[in-house]
Design a protein around this motif. Structure first.
Motif, PDB file in Angstrom:
ATOM      1  N   ASN A  54     -32.182 -62.492 -13.219  1.00 42.53           N
ATOM      2  CA  ASN A  54     -31.217 -63.298 -13.969  1.00 42.53           C
ATOM      3  C   ASN A  54     -31.289 -63.077 -15.479  1.00 42.53           C
ATOM      4  N   THR A  55     -32.213 -62.235 -15.939  1.00 43.96           N
ATOM      5  CA  THR A  55     -32.348 -62.015 -17.382  1.00 43.96           C
ATOM      6  C   THR A  55     -32.266 -60.525 -17.726  1.00 43.96           C
ATOM      7  N   ALA A  56     -33.314 -59.768 -17.409  1.00 43.14           N
ATOM      8  CA  ALA A  56     -33.358 -58.356 -17.804  1.00 43.14           C
ATOM      9  C   ALA A  56     -32.314 -57.513 -17.085  1.00 43.14           C
ATOM     10  N   LEU A  57     -32.134 -57.740 -15.776  1.00 41.35           N
ATOM     11  CA  LEU A  57     -31.222 -56.901 -14.997  1.00 41.35           C
ATOM     12  C   LEU A  57     -29.783 -56.946 -15.516  1.00 41.35           C
ATOM     13  N   ALA A  95     -25.341 -54.192 -17.994  1.00 41.35           N
ATOM     14  CA  ALA A  95     -24.178 -54.209 -18.891  1.00 41.35           C
ATOM     15  C   ALA A  95     -24.228 -53.032 -19.858  1.00 41.35           C
ATOM     16  N   LEU A  96     -25.431 -52.690 -20.332  1.00 40.33           N
ATOM     17  CA  LEU A  96     -25.584 -51.528 -21.214  1.00 40.33           C
ATOM     18  C   LEU A  96     -25.207 -50.241 -20.475  1.00 40.33           C
ATOM     19  N   ALA A  97     -25.596 -50.135 -19.202  1.00 46.16           N
ATOM     20  CA  ALA A  97     -25.261 -48.951 -18.411  1.00 46.16           C
ATOM     21  C   ALA A  97     -23.753 -48.836 -18.210  1.00 46.16           C
ATOM     22  N   MET A  98     -23.093 -49.960 -17.972  1.00 44.05           N
ATOM     23  CA  MET A  98     -21.645 -49.933 -17.817  1.00 44.05           C
ATOM     24  C   MET A  98     -20.973 -49.515 -19.120  1.00 44.05           C
ATOM     25  N   CYS A 144     -23.414 -47.649 -11.305  1.00 39.16           N
ATOM     26  CA  CYS A 144     -24.800 -48.083 -11.110  1.00 39.16           C
ATOM     27  C   CYS A 144     -25.047 -49.394 -11.852  1.00 39.16           C
ATOM     28  N   GLY A 145     -24.521 -49.484 -13.093  1.00 41.95           N
ATOM     29  CA  GLY A 145     -24.626 -50.728 -13.845  1.00 41.95           C
ATOM     30  C   GLY A 145     -23.868 -51.859 -13.181  1.00 41.95           C
TER      31      GLY A 145
END
Length: 319
Positions: free
Chosen positions: A250-253, A258-261, A304-305
């Motif tokens: 719920n935090t890091a993932l 979102a950065l990967a997207m 993947c993101g």
């Protein structure tokens, strides 16, 4: 009380957005949390299938379709797109046609993976020159990444329709089956956070590896080409942590997902720009698309993101 991402997003939407928009956001989050987003995911499957079908279509065109099996992913991607659209309009189609087309497409990706490995082995030197032949041979993990849309389609076939979240029968059914550990029941009621997180680990590895040797071919000409290489291990670590920890899920993932997207969207822009900058530019769109940077490849990294972000919004399995 443990931090829950969907609850925090709902509170933020209610505080900061106008009433109609906050209500829409809250409803969407509730649908995802309860597994009632079959129609929406079917539309995602249809859209991503078109992109992946075009990608594999022109990649195999460059290989002159030397093996008849190279036609199968092109045909199946079109079938999957059609099945996704049918599933968006019909729950029966989603549970039948979409499910079995997705299974066939996943099987085709596994078979394609075998053929790509064989293609690397058949190059001069075979596996005794692993770096050279992986870089210059067929993209080894591309067939597995092709299965992303199919996996989403299989997942969508077990979900409930959006309108089911407002039905008393659906709520009673969830209460009765809340203690079940059957994976189909977990999917149906949106309890597959750990499963999807584990899947994100694999997909991040595949897409990161593909980006690594693809950008290695161009000697990392642009600094931006390092970003998916650096982000992929972060997504893998966060997704692996999410399997063990609800807090990480719920935090890091969601942050690294979102950065990967975002990175995939930026990469799509750079690849499109690379095609336009080739000799002839858009005067030779087909030729430059075929032999320029793979235009849809960054979107596979973004997918993947998307998997990781979706995992962060779901509920955890009972066991």
């Amino acid at each position: 009380m443990p931090f829950v991402l969907t609850d925090a997003l709902e509170r933020s939407a209610n505080r900061n957005l106008p009433a109609p928009l906050s209500a829409a956001v809250t409803t969407a989050l509730e649908h995802i949390r309860e597994g009632c987003f079959q129609r929406s995911l079917c539309l995602v499957v249809a859209t991503t299938s078109v992109a992946s079908g075009l990608e594999v279509g022109y990649e195999h065109y460059r290989g002159s379709y030397s093996n008849p099996i190279m036609y199968t992913p092109v045909v199946l991607s079109g079938m999957l797109a059609g099945a996704g659209l049918a599933g968006a309009f019909s729950g029966v189609a989603a549970r039948t046609v979409l499910r079995w087309v997705s299974v066939a497409t996943l099987a085709d990706g596994i078979i394609g993976f075998f053929f790509h490995i064989r293609g690397v082995a058949r190059k001069p030197g075979g596996w005794s020159l692993p770096v050279t032949n992986i870089v210059m041979g067929p993209p080894i993990f591309a067939p597995l990444l092709f299965g992303t849309s199919a996996y989403l389609g299989l997942m969508a076939s077990y979900l409930r329709r959006e309108e089911d979240s407002n039905r008393i029968a659906g709520r009673l059914g969830e209460a009765v089956e809340a203690g079940s550990s059957d994976w189909r029941i977990n999917l149906r009621y949106g309890r597959f956070q750990k499963h999807l997180s584990a899947l994100t680990v694999l997909w991040a590895f595949f897409s990161g590896f593909e980006a690594l040797y693809s950008h290695y071919k161009t000697n990392f000409r642009y600094k931006a080409q390092w970003t998916p290489i650096l982000l992929a291990p972060l997504v893998m670590a966060a997704a692996a942590g999410a399997v063990k920890s609800r807090r990480i899920a719920n935090t890091a993932l969601p942050i690294v997902s979102a950065l990967a997207m975002a990175d995939g969207a930026v990469g799509f822009y750079y690849h499109a720009r690379g095609i336009v900058r080739r000799p002839g530019g858009m005067k030779k769109p087909l030729y430059n698309t075929l032999y320029g940077p793979p235009i849809f490849a960054p979107l596979l990294f973004a997918a993947c993101g998307f998997l990781g972000l979706m995992a962060s919004l779901l509920r955890r399995e009972k066991r």
